[in-house]
Motif scaffolding. Sequence first.
Motif, PDB file in Angstrom:
ATOM      1  N   ILE A  31      43.020  32.015  19.853  1.00 52.01           N
ATOM      2  CA  ILE A  31      43.302  30.477  20.644  1.00 52.01           C
ATOM      3  C   ILE A  31      43.429  29.356  19.805  1.00 52.01           C
ATOM      4  O   ILE A  31      42.619  28.906  19.217  1.00 52.01           O
ATOM      5  CB  ILE A  31      41.174  31.148  21.556  1.00 52.01           C
TER       6      ILE A  31
ATOM      7  N   LEU B  32      33.366  30.075  20.511  1.00 57.90           N
ATOM      8  CA  LEU B  32      34.377  31.502  20.617  1.00 57.90           C
ATOM      9  C   LEU B  32      34.726  31.802  19.357  1.00 57.90           C
ATOM     10  O   LEU B  32      35.313  33.347  19.128  1.00 57.90           O
ATOM     11  CB  LEU B  32      35.987  30.271  20.977  1.00 57.90           C
TER      12      LEU B  32
ATOM     13  N   TYR C 261      42.776  25.140  24.898  1.00 58.69           N
ATOM     14  CA  TYR C 261      42.094  24.543  25.954  1.00 58.69           C
ATOM     15  C   TYR C 261      41.722  23.195  24.765  1.00 58.69           C
ATOM     16  O   TYR C 261      41.814  22.950  23.688  1.00 58.69           O
ATOM     17  CB  TYR C 261      40.312  25.050  25.726  1.00 58.69           C
TER      18      TYR C 261
ATOM     19  N   VAL D 150      36.591  31.365  27.788  1.00 61.05           N
ATOM     20  CA  VAL D 150      36.658  30.462  27.818  1.00 61.05           C
ATOM     21  C   VAL D 150      36.158  29.348  28.408  1.00 61.05           C
ATOM     22  O   VAL D 150      35.252  28.766  27.293  1.00 61.05           O
ATOM     23  CB  VAL D 150      38.549  29.629  27.358  1.00 61.05           C
TER      24      VAL D 150
END
Length: 316
Positions: A193, A216, A246, A296
Amino acid sequence: MLYGSRRRDRFECSEVIDVSCRPLPVNTLHQDGTGRFPVTRLFVMEDWSDCLDVAVQIARRAGQVVQSAVKQEKQVSSKSTPTDLVTEADHQVEELIISTLRDKYPSHRFIGEESSAAGVKCELTDAPTWIIDPIDGTCNFVHRYRNHHILCLNHRVNMFLSSQHTILHFQFPHGGGEHRICCKERDVSKALILTEIGAKRDPATLDIFLGNMKKLLSAPTHGVRIIGSSTLALCHIASGAAEAYYQYGLHCWDIAAAAVIIREAGGCVMDTTGGPLDLMSRRVVAAGTREIADYVVKQLQPINYGRDDTDPDGLA
Ligand SMILES: O=P(O)(O)O[C@H]1[C@H](O)[C@@H](O)[C@H](O)[C@H](O)[C@@H]1O
Ligand SMILES: [Mg+2]
Ligand SMILES: [Mg+2]
């Protein structure tokens, strides 16, 4: 050739169609009653093909300016916060792009990162609009850090133009060309991520930022990375190099071009609440699969940066 069209200030496009750049009959899009046009089919109403050619040439010229500037001594100043850096190269490239396009297309409008910082209103209208980030990853550029910076130029019809990674000659060709494919991983424990810190560094913001990252990391996911360029990180979702991105605190000029690439590569781009992307909201979640995007979204605590179109200094 990739086109997207937007009838209002919401970039809500659920289907992007390849078109042969021929004029198509004007088609009225049905308003869904919420004041937002759910653009489910996209109709090109005029031929934009020359825009792409002109913009690819400018992107290449701008890339050469950046490539030579990266080796020079730089005058560095800051904007909204001490970490929100800008150099004379950022200004020079944005001026080159806007002056060239304005000469060619006097009716078009412009949203540029450095013009906005100088007080020019960030306004999306029905006029064709170029959304420009002359150097995304200016901090990397200043530090000559592994060359992670990218020029992004996006046309309101959302024709993605050549976004040239100036140092590694790493090019995301305009919309067509070889198709990149997002990762189809659905298992978040196998996801890499990406995110960015944003300009705010006050303790309360950093607590939320680090809290989001901790959630996360402990999913667990394979990892979280910060590379210093929102646009480049978003493009890595399209190329399948990472599963999700994100961020709170980026701008419309960081998102606009990359959102088109990701959608074209089969990924999803949305608001951090899971709703439709709002280009001016300064927040985004993108992923190769809806499952990972939704995961997420559920972990995130919001950080408020205001909006590009209502908060000129960008720090609510
Ligand atoms: O100012 P540039 O164009 O370099 O954009 C970066 C922003 O400055 C960062 O806050 C943000 O976190 C991202 O790194 C974004 O790419
Ligand atoms: Mg920039
Ligand atoms: Mg940027």
